[in-house]
Design a protein around this motif. Structure first.
Motif, PDB file in Angstrom:
ATOM      1  N   LEU A 127      51.367  76.914 -11.954  1.00  9.05           N
ATOM      2  CA  LEU A 127      51.277  75.711 -11.131  1.00  9.05           C
ATOM      3  C   LEU A 127      50.762  74.488 -11.900  1.00  9.05           C
ATOM      4  O   LEU A 127      51.319  73.403 -11.751  1.00  9.05           O
ATOM      5  CB  LEU A 127      50.401  75.970  -9.902  1.00  9.05           C
ATOM      6  N   PRO A 128      49.713  74.617 -12.732  1.00  7.67           N
ATOM      7  CA  PRO A 128      49.270  73.431 -13.472  1.00  7.67           C
ATOM      8  C   PRO A 128      50.359  72.876 -14.403  1.00  7.67           C
ATOM      9  O   PRO A 128      50.545  71.664 -14.494  1.00  7.67           O
ATOM     10  CB  PRO A 128      48.057  73.928 -14.275  1.00  7.67           C
ATOM     11  N   ALA A 129      51.094  73.752 -15.065  1.00  5.64           N
ATOM     12  CA  ALA A 129      52.173  73.289 -15.948  1.00  5.64           C
ATOM     13  C   ALA A 129      53.287  72.639 -15.138  1.00  5.64           C
ATOM     14  O   ALA A 129      53.857  71.615 -15.558  1.00  5.64           O
ATOM     15  CB  ALA A 129      52.725  74.458 -16.760  1.00  5.64           C
ATOM     16  N   LEU A 130      53.580  73.190 -13.975  1.00  5.66           N
ATOM     17  CA  LEU A 130      54.604  72.591 -13.123  1.00  5.66           C
ATOM     18  C   LEU A 130      54.162  71.244 -12.571  1.00  5.66           C
ATOM     19  O   LEU A 130      54.963  70.325 -12.441  1.00  5.66           O
ATOM     20  CB  LEU A 130      54.953  73.535 -11.969  1.00  5.66           C
ATOM     21  N   TYR A 131      52.879  71.129 -12.240  1.00  6.04           N
ATOM     22  CA  TYR A 131      52.347  69.850 -11.770  1.00  6.04           C
ATOM     23  C   TYR A 131      52.528  68.779 -12.846  1.00  6.04           C
ATOM     24  O   TYR A 131      52.954  67.657 -12.553  1.00  6.04           O
ATOM     25  CB  TYR A 131      50.874  69.991 -11.387  1.00  6.04           C
ATOM     26  N   ASP A 132      52.213  69.122 -14.079  1.00  7.29           N
ATOM     27  CA  ASP A 132      52.386  68.174 -15.187  1.00  7.29           C
ATOM     28  C   ASP A 132      53.854  67.815 -15.360  1.00  7.29           C
ATOM     29  O   ASP A 132      54.196  66.648 -15.597  1.00  7.29           O
ATOM     30  CB  ASP A 132      51.826  68.752 -16.492  1.00  7.29           C
ATOM     31  N   LYS A 133      54.722  68.793 -15.231  1.00  6.11           N
ATOM     32  CA  LYS A 133      56.162  68.551 -15.377  1.00  6.11           C
ATOM     33  C   LYS A 133      56.677  67.645 -14.264  1.00  6.11           C
ATOM     34  O   LYS A 133      57.459  66.726 -14.498  1.00  6.11           O
ATOM     35  CB  LYS A 133      56.908  69.889 -15.388  1.00  6.11           C
ATOM     36  N   ILE A 134      56.220  67.888 -13.044  1.00  4.19           N
ATOM     37  CA  ILE A 134      56.620  67.045 -11.908  1.00  4.19           C
ATOM     38  C   ILE A 134      56.112  65.620 -12.103  1.00  4.19           C
ATOM     39  O   ILE A 134      56.827  64.650 -11.839  1.00  4.19           O
ATOM     40  CB  ILE A 134      56.098  67.641 -10.574  1.00  4.19           C
ATOM     41  N   ALA A 135      54.874  65.471 -12.576  1.00  2.00           N
ATOM     42  CA  ALA A 135      54.323  64.136 -12.814  1.00  2.00           C
ATOM     43  C   ALA A 135      55.131  63.401 -13.877  1.00  2.00           C
ATOM     44  O   ALA A 135      55.415  62.202 -13.750  1.00  2.00           O
ATOM     45  CB  ALA A 135      52.858  64.234 -13.224  1.00  2.00           C
ATOM     46  N   GLN A 136      55.502  64.106 -14.941  1.00  4.52           N
ATOM     47  CA  GLN A 136      56.312  63.503 -16.007  1.00  4.52           C
ATOM     48  C   GLN A 136      57.703  63.124 -15.473  1.00  4.52           C
ATOM     49  O   GLN A 136      58.214  62.037 -15.772  1.00  4.52           O
ATOM     50  CB  GLN A 136      56.448  64.482 -17.168  1.00  4.52           C
ATOM     51  N   THR A 137      58.291  63.985 -14.692  1.00  5.15           N
ATOM     52  CA  THR A 137      59.606  63.700 -14.106  1.00  5.15           C
ATOM     53  C   THR A 137      59.533  62.490 -13.186  1.00  5.15           C
ATOM     54  O   THR A 137      60.383  61.605 -13.232  1.00  5.15           O
ATOM     55  CB  THR A 137      60.110  64.933 -13.319  1.00  5.15           C
ATOM     56  N   ARG A 138      58.503  62.438 -12.338  1.00  4.47           N
ATOM     57  CA  ARG A 138      58.314  61.308 -11.429  1.00  4.47           C
ATOM     58  C   ARG A 138      58.167  60.005 -12.211  1.00  4.47           C
ATOM     59  O   ARG A 138      58.747  58.986 -11.851  1.00  4.47           O
ATOM     60  CB  ARG A 138      57.094  61.557 -10.557  1.00  4.47           C
ATOM     61  N   GLN A 139      57.410  60.061 -13.313  1.00  5.55           N
ATOM     62  CA  GLN A 139      57.207  58.874 -14.143  1.00  5.55           C
ATOM     63  C   GLN A 139      58.531  58.432 -14.783  1.00  5.55           C
ATOM     64  O   GLN A 139      58.836  57.239 -14.825  1.00  5.55           O
ATOM     65  CB  GLN A 139      56.162  59.175 -15.217  1.00  5.55           C
ATOM     66  N   THR A 140      59.322  59.381 -15.247  1.00  2.00           N
ATOM     67  CA  THR A 140      60.609  59.051 -15.866  1.00  2.00           C
ATOM     68  C   THR A 140      61.565  58.435 -14.848  1.00  2.00           C
ATOM     69  O   THR A 140      62.239  57.437 -15.141  1.00  2.00           O
ATOM     70  CB  THR A 140      61.244  60.309 -16.491  1.00  2.00           C
ATOM     71  N   VAL A 141      61.627  59.003 -13.659  1.00  3.29           N
ATOM     72  CA  VAL A 141      62.511  58.468 -12.619  1.00  3.29           C
ATOM     73  C   VAL A 141      62.042  57.078 -12.198  1.00  3.29           C
ATOM     74  O   VAL A 141      62.858  56.156 -12.032  1.00  3.29           O
ATOM     75  CB  VAL A 141      62.584  59.430 -11.410  1.00  3.29           C
ATOM     76  N   THR A 142      60.733  56.896 -12.037  1.00  2.00           N
ATOM     77  CA  THR A 142      60.197  55.583 -11.677  1.00  2.00           C
ATOM     78  C   THR A 142      60.523  54.550 -12.747  1.00  2.00           C
ATOM     79  O   THR A 142      60.916  53.422 -12.428  1.00  2.00           O
ATOM     80  CB  THR A 142      58.670  55.660 -11.455  1.00  2.00           C
TER      81      THR A 142
END
Length: 153
Positions: free
Chosen positions: A64-79
């Motif tokens: 879960l922590p690694a996925l949270y980081d991945k989701i945050a990075q993905t959100r930042q890239t899309v934004t």
């Protein structure tokens, strides 16, 4: 006999009027479903003045922590993709992530390679319809960044 004629006439007239009212009501009720009123058929295209565009991404993994980081990075890239292409940051809102634990399903005997599936997303809500229309056609550019985007959810 004459003194009974006046009240009898009034009662007879009242019964006739009552009968006519009942007949009219029954006729109206019975014929209600047999009428169709057509006021016209018209179609006009109107240019939209506001658009709401949901953008969803999904990540899978076992931590879960690694996925949270991945989701945050993905959100930042899309934004960044959206803001670089004309969408104001104030028009972008973050959707809370939804986590599915594949091992928590007690009725499934299938064990997945990945334990967690996290779906997260952004919602663009703006009056700049043309910019969003152009971006919808270009969302495939995020595949170069390794981001698979699902729209219209």
């Amino acid at each position: 006999m004459i003194k009974h004629l006046y009240p009898s006439t009034i009662i007879a007239l009242a019964l006739i009027v009552l009968g006519l009212c009942l007949k009219s009501g029954i006729d109206n009720y019975a014929g209600k479903d047999r009428r169709v009123t057509v006021k016209g058929l018209s179609e006009t295209e109107v240019k939209a003045d506001h658009v709401t565009w949901p953008i969803q991404t999904t990540e899978v993994g076992n931590s879960l922590p690694a996925l949270y980081d991945k989701i945050a990075q993905t959100r930042q890239t899309v934004t960044k993709f959206l803001t670089d292409n004309g969408i104001k940051e104030s028009d972008i809102s973050i959707v809370a992530p939804e986590v599915t634990d594949m091992n928590a399903n007690q009725y499934s005997s299938n064990r997945s390679e990945y334990r967690y599936i996290i779906s997260s997303g952004l919602t663009v809500s703006t009056s700049d319809v043309e910019t969003v229309r152009n971006l919808v056609n270009r969302v495939g550019e995020l595949l170069k960044e390794g981001i698979a985007v699902t729209t219209g959810t």
